[in-house]
Design a protein around this motif. Structure first.
Motif, PDB file in Angstrom:
ATOM      1  N   ASN A  27      42.412 -14.476 -11.752  1.00 25.28           N
ATOM      2  CA  ASN A  27      41.805 -15.810 -11.793  1.00 25.28           C
ATOM      3  C   ASN A  27      40.324 -15.812 -12.147  1.00 25.28           C
ATOM      4  O   ASN A  27      39.790 -16.845 -12.545  1.00 25.28           O
ATOM      5  N   TYR A  28      39.655 -14.682 -11.984  1.00 28.06           N
ATOM      6  CA  TYR A  28      38.195 -14.646 -12.139  1.00 28.06           C
ATOM      7  C   TYR A  28      37.811 -13.566 -13.142  1.00 28.06           C
ATOM      8  O   TYR A  28      38.422 -12.481 -13.191  1.00 28.06           O
ATOM      9  N   SER A  29      36.797 -13.850 -13.939  1.00 29.02           N
ATOM     10  CA  SER A  29      36.289 -12.833 -14.870  1.00 29.02           C
ATOM     11  C   SER A  29      34.782 -12.978 -15.026  1.00 29.02           C
ATOM     12  O   SER A  29      34.236 -14.080 -14.962  1.00 29.02           O
ATOM     13  N   LEU A  30      34.124 -11.862 -15.211  1.00 30.52           N
ATOM     14  CA  LEU A  30      32.683 -11.808 -15.458  1.00 30.52           C
ATOM     15  C   LEU A  30      32.429 -10.843 -16.605  1.00 30.52           C
ATOM     16  O   LEU A  30      32.976  -9.727 -16.624  1.00 30.52           O
ATOM     17  N   ASN A  31      31.618 -11.261 -17.552  1.00 31.43           N
ATOM     18  CA  ASN A  31      31.205 -10.400 -18.662  1.00 31.43           C
ATOM     19  C   ASN A  31      29.703 -10.538 -18.851  1.00 31.43           C
ATOM     20  O   ASN A  31      29.177 -11.650 -18.951  1.00 31.43           O
ATOM     21  N   ARG A  32      29.033  -9.399 -18.874  1.00 34.20           N
ATOM     22  CA  ARG A  32      27.578  -9.389 -19.034  1.00 34.20           C
ATOM     23  C   ARG A  32      27.193  -8.243 -19.955  1.00 34.20           C
ATOM     24  O   ARG A  32      27.643  -7.110 -19.788  1.00 34.20           O
TER      25      ARG A  32
ATOM     26  N   LEU B 276       4.964  10.194 -27.425  1.00 32.89           N
ATOM     27  CA  LEU B 276       5.641   8.994 -27.891  1.00 32.89           C
ATOM     28  C   LEU B 276       7.108   9.031 -27.479  1.00 32.89           C
ATOM     29  O   LEU B 276       7.738  10.090 -27.511  1.00 32.89           O
ATOM     30  N   GLN B 277       7.629   7.866 -27.123  1.00 34.40           N
ATOM     31  CA  GLN B 277       9.059   7.759 -26.832  1.00 34.40           C
ATOM     32  C   GLN B 277       9.551   6.371 -27.220  1.00 34.40           C
ATOM     33  O   GLN B 277       8.937   5.359 -26.861  1.00 34.40           O
ATOM     34  N   PHE B 278      10.651   6.327 -27.950  1.00 33.79           N
ATOM     35  CA  PHE B 278      11.308   5.088 -28.331  1.00 33.79           C
ATOM     36  C   PHE B 278      12.775   5.191 -27.933  1.00 33.79           C
ATOM     37  O   PHE B 278      13.393   6.243 -28.131  1.00 33.79           O
ATOM     38  N   ASP B 279      13.325   4.131 -27.396  1.00 34.97           N
ATOM     39  CA  ASP B 279      14.729   4.190 -26.998  1.00 34.97           C
ATOM     40  C   ASP B 279      15.340   2.802 -26.991  1.00 34.97           C
ATOM     41  O   ASP B 279      14.648   1.774 -26.898  1.00 34.97           O
ATOM     42  N   GLY B 280      16.655   2.787 -27.088  1.00 34.71           N
ATOM     43  CA  GLY B 280      17.440   1.569 -26.983  1.00 34.71           C
ATOM     44  C   GLY B 280      18.566   1.775 -25.989  1.00 34.71           C
ATOM     45  O   GLY B 280      19.138   2.864 -25.892  1.00 34.71           O
ATOM     46  N   LEU B 281      18.877   0.737 -25.234  1.00 35.95           N
ATOM     47  CA  LEU B 281      19.892   0.834 -24.189  1.00 35.95           C
ATOM     48  C   LEU B 281      20.828  -0.356 -24.269  1.00 35.95           C
ATOM     49  O   LEU B 281      20.390  -1.497 -24.477  1.00 35.95           O
ATOM     50  N   ALA B 282      22.123  -0.099 -24.092  1.00 36.99           N
ATOM     51  CA  ALA B 282      23.136  -1.149 -24.004  1.00 36.99           C
ATOM     52  C   ALA B 282      23.908  -0.962 -22.709  1.00 36.99           C
ATOM     53  O   ALA B 282      24.353   0.151 -22.394  1.00 36.99           O
ATOM     54  N   HIS B 283      24.042  -2.043 -21.945  1.00 33.00           N
ATOM     55  CA  HIS B 283      24.708  -2.002 -20.639  1.00 33.00           C
ATOM     56  C   HIS B 283      25.726  -3.137 -20.591  1.00 33.00           C
ATOM     57  O   HIS B 283      25.356  -4.310 -20.574  1.00 33.00           O
ATOM     58  N   PHE B 284      27.016  -2.776 -20.569  1.00 35.66           N
ATOM     59  CA  PHE B 284      28.083  -3.775 -20.541  1.00 35.66           C
ATOM     60  C   PHE B 284      28.787  -3.731 -19.193  1.00 35.66           C
ATOM     61  O   PHE B 284      29.134  -2.659 -18.687  1.00 35.66           O
ATOM     62  N   THR B 285      28.990  -4.916 -18.604  1.00 31.08           N
ATOM     63  CA  THR B 285      29.676  -5.049 -17.320  1.00 31.08           C
ATOM     64  C   THR B 285      30.841  -6.010 -17.469  1.00 31.08           C
ATOM     65  O   THR B 285      30.694  -7.091 -18.037  1.00 31.08           O
ATOM     66  N   ASN B 286      31.996  -5.601 -16.954  1.00 36.85           N
ATOM     67  CA  ASN B 286      33.172  -6.455 -16.943  1.00 36.85           C
ATOM     68  C   ASN B 286      33.758  -6.461 -15.537  1.00 36.85           C
ATOM     69  O   ASN B 286      33.944  -5.406 -14.930  1.00 36.85           O
ATOM     70  N   GLY B 287      34.007  -7.649 -15.001  1.00 42.30           N
ATOM     71  CA  GLY B 287      34.625  -7.775 -13.687  1.00 42.30           C
ATOM     72  C   GLY B 287      35.840  -8.679 -13.751  1.00 42.30           C
ATOM     73  O   GLY B 287      35.819  -9.713 -14.422  1.00 42.30           O
ATOM     74  N   VAL B 288      36.900  -8.289 -13.052  1.00 38.79           N
ATOM     75  CA  VAL B 288      38.144  -9.063 -13.028  1.00 38.79           C
ATOM     76  C   VAL B 288      38.573  -9.239 -11.579  1.00 38.79           C
ATOM     77  O   VAL B 288      38.695  -8.257 -10.838  1.00 38.79           O
ATOM     78  N   GLY B 289      38.795 -10.489 -11.185  1.00 35.99           N
ATOM     79  CA  GLY B 289      39.251 -10.795  -9.831  1.00 35.99           C
ATOM     80  C   GLY B 289      40.715 -11.183  -9.817  1.00 35.99           C
ATOM     81  O   GLY B 289      41.118 -12.125 -10.489  1.00 35.99           O
TER      82      GLY B 289
ATOM     83  N   GLN C 263      35.802  -3.591 -11.420  1.00 35.47           N
ATOM     84  CA  GLN C 263      34.598  -3.599 -12.260  1.00 35.47           C
ATOM     85  C   GLN C 263      34.608  -2.399 -13.201  1.00 35.47           C
ATOM     86  O   GLN C 263      35.030  -1.307 -12.819  1.00 35.47           O
ATOM     87  N   HIS C 264      34.109  -2.640 -14.401  1.00 33.39           N
ATOM     88  CA  HIS C 264      33.963  -1.580 -15.400  1.00 33.39           C
ATOM     89  C   HIS C 264      32.547  -1.663 -15.965  1.00 33.39           C
ATOM     90  O   HIS C 264      32.093  -2.737 -16.350  1.00 33.39           O
ATOM     91  N   PHE C 265      31.873  -0.547 -16.002  1.00 30.86           N
ATOM     92  CA  PHE C 265      30.518  -0.467 -16.549  1.00 30.86           C
ATOM     93  C   PHE C 265      30.497   0.572 -17.661  1.00 30.86           C
ATOM     94  O   PHE C 265      31.091   1.655 -17.534  1.00 30.86           O
ATOM     95  N   LEU C 266      29.779   0.257 -18.724  1.00 31.00           N
ATOM     96  CA  LEU C 266      29.545   1.205 -19.806  1.00 31.00           C
ATOM     97  C   LEU C 266      28.070   1.114 -20.182  1.00 31.00           C
ATOM     98  O   LEU C 266      27.582   0.043 -20.552  1.00 31.00           O
ATOM     99  N   ILE C 267      27.369   2.246 -20.075  1.00 33.19           N
ATOM    100  CA  ILE C 267      25.921   2.278 -20.299  1.00 33.19           C
ATOM    101  C   ILE C 267      25.609   3.371 -21.311  1.00 33.19           C
ATOM    102  O   ILE C 267      25.925   4.550 -21.077  1.00 33.19           O
TER     103      ILE C 267
END
Length: 513
Positions: A351-356, A311-324, A293-297
């Motif tokens: 054989n397996y992959s996940l991307n989110r 006041l607070q404003f923010d943006g978030l990007a969370h990428f997940t990659n999994g390889v079986g 698994q690889h995560f980048l946040i």
């Protein structure tokens, strides 16, 4: 005794004995507010923990959590949960030192769990051991965490360690039992750069889980063990009376992060975190599967403080990659005289992959109406893209959009305060597609041939069902003695749609010292 060593010894004694220090209700009210307003991603670095709170906080308490699904539910997680927890939290600032710790014990149960006998399955991906019988699963969990930060004029260092142990079992045949442990250590540093602090941290952890399953039933009782591989596929099947199976999972994970945050909580802030884990399954002197698994946040935001406004404003990007990765072995004869055999690797393939991908935009606002009344709230929108593939022929994908608003009010009285929150969220799914899901292969047992109907399709419908969510929380804190306060709180949540009816509640009681 040197002054710094004396501070460290006193902090350790405080963690063990819960040394009593003063805490005013007004300070506790600010802590409650700040827990909702703060950017939590920067506190992944122990060298920035002095900015978590402006006051010392020590809490001891207990909680009870309950949820129930009335319609569709994730069959691998069950449809009813009961959970109890006793916890101690400590946060202490001493001149140039900051100490913090958390200890808890938890036990509970989940009803109607099927097709999953693994604990913390997120680290393992699709490579679960399962049976079709299911039942109620029970668990006990112990957790210990402690950290220290040393701050100088323009430089800080910190280190944090934690240990989790969990036992997870079922009382009916086949009787799975898992023992899980996770130990981690995380050092970090930070530097003062004009009005900002630049932080860097790394972390490592070791994860181990042992599963054993045994059937104690009589000759007329029989079930099957399945090695799931992803999207309805499975490999080996074991059955029989008094059958036994054992397998182990182990992994090493490493993370690294950078933080750029304002000293006075005003201005731009940025955090980035990368995490990689590699989990191997060990069974019968082979390593049949590896899940990587690889995560980048990443998070970018801006805060501004006025006299009576935050006041607070923010943006978030969370990428997940999994390889079986899956391996196939063959048996070979090592010694014909003794009939000794071993395993030899034949093939290895991904054989397996996940991307989110998750994207969030959020806004937080607070205002002091008077010295006694504060209103605050958060609103956010999100977008998720999800894709799961197996053998390049089976695929599951969706896109989800959602939004949430949560206004709150906090009222101070003479020796107490009351805080109430209301919220509403809505989530919609689109571009849903599921293709190439098998009806079952291998053994012709009826339970195996219905894995699609009893696992894959119910979970697919549950995970991709549109729903709305209402939630409410109430918290009351009052002084009960000099330098001591009592906390009482309750939370309720309801998710509802044509396919989903989920209710949860949590009750908390604690004492601040």
């Amino acid at each position: 005794m040197p002054k710094n060593i004396a501070y460290i010894i006193r902090a350790i004694l405080g963690i063990v004995c819960i040394s009593i220090q003063g805490q005013q209700v007004k300070d506790l009210a600010y802590v409650s507010f700040w827990n909702k307003a703060m950017d939590s991603t920067q506190f992944a670095n122990p060298a920035l923990m002095d900015g978590l709170h402006q006051v010392n906080v020590k809490t001891m308490g207990g909680s009870y959590y309950y949820n129930e699904d009335g319609k569709l539910y994730n069959v691998q997680k069950g449809n009813k949960t009961n959970k109890y927890r006793l916890a101690i939290h400590s946060y202490t600032k001493k001149e140039s030192f900051t100490f913090y710790s958390e200890v808890y014990y938890q036990n509970g149960s989940k009803d109607n769990v099927t097709w999953n006998n693994i604990n913390y399955s997120g680290r393992i991906g699709p490579y679960l051991i399962a049976d079709s019988t299911g039942g109620t699963s029970y668990h006990e969990e112990y957790f210990f965490k402690g950290g220290i930060e040393r701050k100088y004029d323009i430089f800080s260092w910190g280190i944090e360690g934690s240990y989790l142990a969990r036992i997870h079992y079922r009382k009916n045949d086949p009787r799975p039992k898992t023992n899980t442990s996770i130990i981690s250590i995380k050092p970090g540093v930070s530097f003062r750069v004009k009005k900002y602090r630049l932080g860097l941290h790394v972390g490592v952890d070791r994860y181990e889980q042992n599963l054993n399953m045994r059937i104690y039933g009589g000759d007329n009782e029989k079930d099957y063990f399945y090695f799931l591989e992803g999207l309805g596929f499975y490999d080996k099947v074991f059955s029989g009376t008094n059958a036994y199976l054992e397998t182990d999972y182990s992994s090493n994970a490493i993370e690294a992060g950078v933080q750029f945050v304002p000293v006075k909580k005003e201005g731009l802030f940025y955090t980035l975190k990368w995490l990689n884990s590699n989990t191997e399954q060990y069974f019968a002197h082979t390593y049949p599967s590896i899940y990587k698994q690889h995560f980048l946040i990443g998070k970018l935001g801006w805060t501004k403080q006025y006299e009576n406004l935050f006041l607070q404003f923010d943006g978030l990007a969370h990428f997940t990659n999994g390889v079986g990765t899956e391996r196939v072995y063959e048996s070979i004869i090592v010694n014909e005289e003794t009939d000794t055999s071993d395993k030899r690797l034949l093939t290895e393939s991904d054989n397996y992959s996940l991307n989110r991908l998750n994207l969030h935009l959020s806004a937080f606002l607070s205002s002091n109406i008077s010295d006694q009344i504060m209103v605050f709230g958060r609103a956010h929108i999100e977008k998720q893209k999800f894709k799961e593939e197996y053998l390049s022929s089976s695929e599951m994908r969706w896109q989800r959009t959602g939004w949430k608003v949560q206004p709150s009010i906090q009222v101070l009285f003479g020796h107490s305060y009351l805080e109430c929150s209301l919220g509403y969220a809505s989530y919609l799914f689109g571009n849903k597609e599921i293709i190439g899901i098998p009806d079952g292969q291998g053994n012709s047992d009826i339970r195996q041939s219905t894995i699609k109907e009893s696992l894959i399709l119910p979970n697919w419908k549950y995970k991709t069902a549109d729903y709305s969510n209402y939630f409410i929380s109430i918290k009351y804190t009052t002084n009960i003695a000099e330098k001591k306060a009592l906390n009482l709180s309750a939370e309720y949540s309801n998710q509802n749609s044509d396919l989903i009816q989920f209710n949860s509640c949590q009750l908390n009681v604690g004492i601040n010292f």
